[in-house]
Design a protein around this motif. Structure first.
Motif, short mmCIF file in Angstrom:
data_model
loop_
_atom_site.label_atom_id
_atom_site.label_comp_id
_atom_site.label_asym_id
_atom_site.label_seq_id
_atom_site.Cartn_x
_atom_site.Cartn_y
_atom_site.Cartn_z
N ASN A 1 0.31 -1.89 -0.21
CA ASN A 1 -0.19 -0.09 -0.13
C ASN A 1 0.79 1.52 0.07
O ASN A 1 0.10 1.90 -0.65
CB ASN A 1 -0.54 -0.06 0.62
N GLN B 1 -1.15 -2.65 10.65
CA GLN B 1 -2.51 -3.00 9.76
C GLN B 1 -3.96 -1.38 9.77
O GLN B 1 -4.08 -1.91 8.66
CB GLN B 1 -3.96 -3.95 10.38
N GLN B 2 -3.74 -1.52 10.89
CA GLN B 2 -4.96 0.49 10.19
C GLN B 2 -3.71 1.34 9.76
O GLN B 2 -5.16 1.54 9.08
CB GLN B 2 -4.87 0.62 11.70
N GLU C 1 -4.59 0.35 5.56
CA GLU C 1 -5.36 -0.13 5.41
C GLU C 1 -6.36 1.44 5.76
O GLU C 1 -6.81 1.90 3.98
CB GLU C 1 -6.72 -0.20 6.01
N SER C 2 -5.07 2.27 6.08
CA SER C 2 -5.59 4.11 5.22
C SER C 2 -5.08 4.20 4.48
O SER C 2 -5.51 5.47 3.66
CB SER C 2 -5.31 4.52 7.06
#
Length: 120
Positions: A16, A48-49, A52-53
């Motif tokens: 990401n 992990q957050q 995802e952001s």
């Protein structure tokens, strides 16, 4: 509660991050804490957050990229505000127009066991 696999989470962050910024991040792991490019230390769930952001912000970052390449304008110099003069606080009522400092000094000097504090 789901079990997190650190290798999968780090791979997700790397993927990401590359998609958003176009370069590979440096992920440092030390004692259960992870730092992405020397930033703030995050636990695995927070990492992990973060990953995802990065996916949710990708279209917004691409739209803002052309604006960031524009030539920056010079900011106007800030004017300094003039310092405000301090006013003596006047006590009103039964004090006869004296300041609180004068009233307190008289009160302490009337008592034989009291002394004025430093700076009075």
């Amino acid at each position: 509660m789901t079990t997190l696999n650190k290798d999968e989470v780090i791979a997700l962050v790397t993927k990401n991050f590359e998609a958003k910024f176009g370069r590979t991040p440096e992920v440092e792991a030390k004692g259960g804490w992870y730092k992405v490019d020397g930033g703030k230390g995050l636990r695995l769930a927070d990492l992990q957050q973060y990953a995802e952001s990065l996916v949710g912000d990708a279209p917004a970052a691409e739209a803002a990229a052309p604006v960031a390449n524009a030539t920056p304008k010079k900011a106007a110099p800030a004017k300094k505000a003039a310092p405000k003069a301090k006013k003596a606080v006047k006590a009103t009522g039964s004090n006869g127009g004296k300041t609180w400092k004068q009233v307190w000094a008289e009160k302490l000097s009337a008592d034989k066991n009291s002394t004025l504090p430093r700076g009075f």
